[in-house]
Design a protein around this motif. Structure first.
Motif, PDB file in Angstrom:
ATOM      1  N   LYS A  17      50.709  46.954  23.734  1.00 20.69           N
ATOM      2  CA  LYS A  17      49.552  47.744  23.315  1.00 20.69           C
ATOM      3  C   LYS A  17      48.266  47.335  24.019  1.00 20.69           C
ATOM      4  CE  LYS A  17      51.520  48.491  18.706  1.00 20.69           C
ATOM      5  NZ  LYS A  17      51.311  48.354  17.239  1.00 20.69           N
ATOM      6  N   SER A  18      48.360  46.406  24.959  1.00 17.66           N
ATOM      7  CA  SER A  18      47.155  45.948  25.659  1.00 17.66           C
ATOM      8  C   SER A  18      46.582  47.040  26.555  1.00 17.66           C
ATOM      9  CB  SER A  18      47.479  44.709  26.511  1.00 17.66           C
ATOM     10  OG  SER A  18      47.914  43.639  25.708  1.00 17.66           O
ATOM     11  N   LYS A  19      45.251  47.115  26.613  1.00 20.35           N
ATOM     12  CA  LYS A  19      44.590  48.138  27.435  1.00 20.35           C
ATOM     13  C   LYS A  19      44.522  47.733  28.905  1.00 20.35           C
ATOM     14  CE  LYS A  19      40.784  47.529  25.011  1.00 20.35           C
ATOM     15  NZ  LYS A  19      39.386  47.633  24.486  1.00 20.35           N
ATOM     16  N   TYR A  20      44.697  46.426  29.183  1.00 27.50           N
ATOM     17  CA  TYR A  20      44.650  45.938  30.559  1.00 27.50           C
ATOM     18  C   TYR A  20      46.059  45.618  31.050  1.00 27.50           C
ATOM     19  CZ  TYR A  20      39.877  45.310  28.902  1.00 27.50           C
ATOM     20  OH  TYR A  20      38.649  45.510  28.344  1.00 27.50           O
ATOM     21  N   LYS A  21      46.312  45.889  32.331  1.00 22.38           N
ATOM     22  CA  LYS A  21      47.641  45.656  32.889  1.00 22.38           C
ATOM     23  C   LYS A  21      47.701  44.429  33.795  1.00 22.38           C
ATOM     24  CE  LYS A  21      49.136  49.194  30.748  1.00 22.38           C
ATOM     25  NZ  LYS A  21      49.903  48.976  29.491  1.00 22.38           N
ATOM     26  N   THR A  22      46.556  43.951  34.275  1.00 27.07           N
ATOM     27  CA  THR A  22      46.489  42.759  35.119  1.00 27.07           C
ATOM     28  C   THR A  22      45.273  41.947  34.716  1.00 27.07           C
ATOM     29  OG1 THR A  22      45.073  43.736  36.829  1.00 27.07           O
ATOM     30  CG2 THR A  22      47.470  44.070  37.048  1.00 27.07           C
ATOM     31  N   PHE A  23      45.256  40.681  35.121  1.00 25.57           N
ATOM     32  CA  PHE A  23      44.086  39.870  34.806  1.00 25.57           C
ATOM     33  C   PHE A  23      42.913  40.246  35.691  1.00 25.57           C
ATOM     34  CE2 PHE A  23      41.465  35.990  34.463  1.00 25.57           C
ATOM     35  CZ  PHE A  23      41.360  35.963  33.076  1.00 25.57           C
ATOM     36  N   ALA A  24      43.193  40.811  36.861  1.00 23.23           N
ATOM     37  CA  ALA A  24      42.109  41.309  37.720  1.00 23.23           C
ATOM     38  C   ALA A  24      41.349  42.416  36.991  1.00 23.23           C
ATOM     39  CB  ALA A  24      42.684  41.825  39.034  1.00 23.23           C
ATOM     40  N   GLU A  25      42.066  43.258  36.239  1.00 32.14           N
ATOM     41  CA  GLU A  25      41.416  44.311  35.455  1.00 32.14           C
ATOM     42  C   GLU A  25      40.542  43.699  34.356  1.00 32.14           C
ATOM     43  OE1 GLU A  25      44.048  47.233  33.877  1.00 32.14           O
ATOM     44  OE2 GLU A  25      45.045  47.617  35.794  1.00 32.14           O
ATOM     45  N   VAL A  26      40.999  42.604  33.788  1.00 26.56           N
ATOM     46  CA  VAL A  26      40.226  41.920  32.751  1.00 26.56           C
ATOM     47  C   VAL A  26      38.901  41.429  33.322  1.00 26.56           C
ATOM     48  CG1 VAL A  26      40.142  39.889  31.239  1.00 26.56           C
ATOM     49  CG2 VAL A  26      42.239  41.236  31.399  1.00 26.56           C
ATOM     50  N   ILE A  27      38.960  40.796  34.476  1.00 28.58           N
ATOM     51  CA  ILE A  27      37.750  40.279  35.114  1.00 28.58           C
ATOM     52  C   ILE A  27      36.767  41.415  35.404  1.00 28.58           C
ATOM     53  CG2 ILE A  27      36.829  39.183  37.201  1.00 28.58           C
ATOM     54  CD1 ILE A  27      39.394  37.515  37.314  1.00 28.58           C
ATOM     55  N   THR A  28      37.279  42.505  35.940  1.00 27.56           N
ATOM     56  CA  THR A  28      36.439  43.665  36.246  1.00 27.56           C
ATOM     57  C   THR A  28      35.801  44.238  34.986  1.00 27.56           C
ATOM     58  OG1 THR A  28      37.800  44.243  38.170  1.00 27.56           O
ATOM     59  CG2 THR A  28      36.409  45.982  37.246  1.00 27.56           C
ATOM     60  N   ALA A  29      36.595  44.326  33.912  1.00 27.26           N
ATOM     61  CA  ALA A  29      36.098  44.877  32.647  1.00 27.26           C
ATOM     62  C   ALA A  29      34.977  44.019  32.064  1.00 27.26           C
ATOM     63  CB  ALA A  29      37.245  45.004  31.652  1.00 27.26           C
ATOM     64  N   VAL A  30      35.174  42.698  32.099  1.00 23.27           N
ATOM     65  CA  VAL A  30      34.148  41.788  31.567  1.00 23.27           C
ATOM     66  C   VAL A  30      32.853  41.911  32.374  1.00 23.27           C
ATOM     67  CG1 VAL A  30      33.527  39.377  31.206  1.00 23.27           C
ATOM     68  CG2 VAL A  30      35.808  40.166  30.574  1.00 23.27           C
ATOM     69  N   LYS A  31      32.979  41.986  33.674  1.00 27.21           N
ATOM     70  CA  LYS A  31      31.795  42.108  34.532  1.00 27.21           C
ATOM     71  C   LYS A  31      31.079  43.439  34.311  1.00 27.21           C
ATOM     72  CE  LYS A  31      33.219  39.009  38.290  1.00 27.21           C
ATOM     73  NZ  LYS A  31      33.566  38.909  39.728  1.00 27.21           N
ATOM     74  N   SER A  32      31.834  44.414  33.782  1.00 23.35           N
ATOM     75  CA  SER A  32      31.247  45.734  33.517  1.00 23.35           C
ATOM     76  C   SER A  32      30.678  45.853  32.110  1.00 23.35           C
ATOM     77  CB  SER A  32      32.301  46.825  33.742  1.00 23.35           C
ATOM     78  OG  SER A  32      32.755  46.812  35.082  1.00 23.35           O
ATOM     79  N   GLY A  33      30.780  44.740  31.350  1.00 24.00           N
ATOM     80  CA  GLY A  33      30.180  44.733  30.021  1.00 24.00           C
ATOM     81  C   GLY A  33      31.141  44.724  28.854  1.00 24.00           C
ATOM     82  N   ALA A  34      32.436  44.746  29.114  1.00 22.67           N
ATOM     83  CA  ALA A  34      33.420  44.740  28.021  1.00 22.67           C
ATOM     84  C   ALA A  34      33.553  43.344  27.419  1.00 22.67           C
ATOM     85  CB  ALA A  34      34.772  45.214  28.543  1.00 22.67           C
ATOM     86  N   ASN A  35      33.902  43.297  26.139  1.00 19.03           N
ATOM     87  CA  ASN A  35      34.209  42.038  25.471  1.00 19.03           C
ATOM     88  C   ASN A  35      35.726  41.943  25.298  1.00 19.03           C
ATOM     89  OD1 ASN A  35      31.469  41.303  25.106  1.00 19.03           O
ATOM     90  ND2 ASN A  35      31.339  42.636  23.311  1.00 19.03           N
ATOM     91  N   VAL A  36      36.319  40.911  25.852  1.00 22.23           N
ATOM     92  CA  VAL A  36      37.770  40.741  25.848  1.00 22.23           C
ATOM     93  C   VAL A  36      38.128  39.562  24.947  1.00 22.23           C
ATOM     94  CG1 VAL A  36      39.802  40.237  27.272  1.00 22.23           C
ATOM     95  CG2 VAL A  36      37.987  41.723  28.154  1.00 22.23           C
ATOM     96  N   VAL A  37      39.234  39.691  24.220  1.00 18.01           N
ATOM     97  CA  VAL A  37      39.639  38.659  23.269  1.00 18.01           C
ATOM     98  C   VAL A  37      41.008  38.095  23.623  1.00 18.01           C
ATOM     99  CG1 VAL A  37      40.098  38.117  20.851  1.00 18.01           C
ATOM    100  CG2 VAL A  37      38.304  39.762  21.440  1.00 18.01           C
TER     101      VAL A  37
END
Length: 323
Positions: A136-156
């Motif tokens: 159920k995760s919205k991200y498929k790679t950790f590179a996507e996680v890094i990009t999302a955080v830099k774009s303002g998302a909060n990741v848990v």
């Protein structure tokens, strides 16, 4: 001819467990209670039950029953304190506690309990972590996680205590993120953290290979980052290290897995148990069913060397947190 066969078999048995009988001052005379301070299904629980099974199959405990008891109250502190306080006598010699660096760190940081209140018996292996996503995760790679955080998302991220928290702090520092941008939820055991990601309540879970293996095989968890300086093997080989994702240094916080007894355990019992664990560490079952299956590194230390190692580790950790 029949007597000759029996004699040969006896010699093989003695050769296999010879170190145990070299120390005849102690043999188990009652059932063994083995305390684990994490929930069933977690890495420490799997580690404990595999060793207990090997001991039983190889008849290394004088045909006694090993009773694994999961005591998770207070983040495991209640279980650790109860073992440290076992009085001298038969019970002390028949009580074991699964103990690793992830147990030591919160214990010495949050309580007055110290390794000096236990009898180190052995260290068996070194472990490392990975980050996984769930179905159920919205991200498929950790590179996507890094990009999302830099774009303002909060990741848990969900994980366990001790070494998971230490690894998370190293990762956070290397990425240059804040605890708000990349948050960490601490659970009593990795199994609880995995439950949260399977339910879609967090974005990532941190786990050692042992606790996550069945979910990886079932396709419910996918490794996306190896928290190691080298990639893992087998079904974890697809997870890149941090330096492969971007301009970062690799992050790892190796975890040692060991066993201790109560402080009141007799020297004879400590020596006996140390020999038992040595025999387990040299067995093919241990190498195949645990080390290879869960991608650990073998690392056996006897009771004397384990005491020095754990004591030095404690000293360095206390120094690092200013205590």
């Amino acid at each position: 001819m029949k007597k000759g066969i029996i004699f040969i078999v006896s010699l093989l048995a003695i050769a296999m467990v010879g170190p145990l009988f070299a120390q005849v001052a102690f043999l188990p005379s009652q059932n063994i209670e083995w305390i684990v301070t994490s929930s069933p299904g977690g890495g420490s629980d799997i580690y404990t039950r595999i060793i207990a099974d090997i001991m039983t199959r190889m008849d290394l405990v004088n045909a006694k029953t090993i009773l694994v008891n999961n005591k998770t109250d207070g983040g495991g502190e209640v279980g650790r304190l109860s073992v440290s306080r076992v009085a001298a006598g038969k019970q002390a010699d028949h009580t074991l506690l699964t103990f690793n660096s992830g147990d030591l760190m919160p214990m010495v940081a949050n309580t007055a309990n110290r390794i000096e209140n236990f009898t180190p018996i052995a260290i068996m292996a070194v472990d490392k972590q990975l980050l996984y996503i769930g179905e159920k995760s919205k991200y498929k790679t950790f590179a996507e996680v890094i990009t999302a955080v830099k774009s303002g998302a909060n990741v848990v991220i969900a994980g366990s205590k001790g070494d998971d928290v230490a690894t998370y702090n190293l990762l956070l520092k290397e990425l240059g993120f804040t605890e708000t941008q990349l948050a960490f939820i601490t659970n009593n055991a990795t199994s609880d953290a995995i439950t949260s990601i399977l339910g879609g309540h967090v974005d990532l879970v941190m786990s050692k290979p042992a606790a996550a293996d069945q979910y990886v095989q079932a396709g419910k968890l996918t490794p996306v980052l190896a928290l190691s300086k080298t990639r893992f093997t087998g079904n974890l080989a697809s997870a890149p290290t941090l330096s492969e994702i971007g301009p970062y240094n690799d992050v790892e916080y190796p975890v040692w897995r060991g066993v201790v007894g109560p402080k009141a355990m007799s020297p004879a019992a400590a020596k006996y148990w140390s020999c038992v664990f040595k025999t387990v560490s040299e067995s093919q079952a241990w190498k195949v069913d645990y080390i290879e299956k869960f991608k650990l590194q073998p690392f056996y230390l006897n009771n004397e060397d384990a005491k020095k190692y754990m004591t030095e580790y404690q000293y360095n950790y206390l120094k690092s947190i200013g205590k």
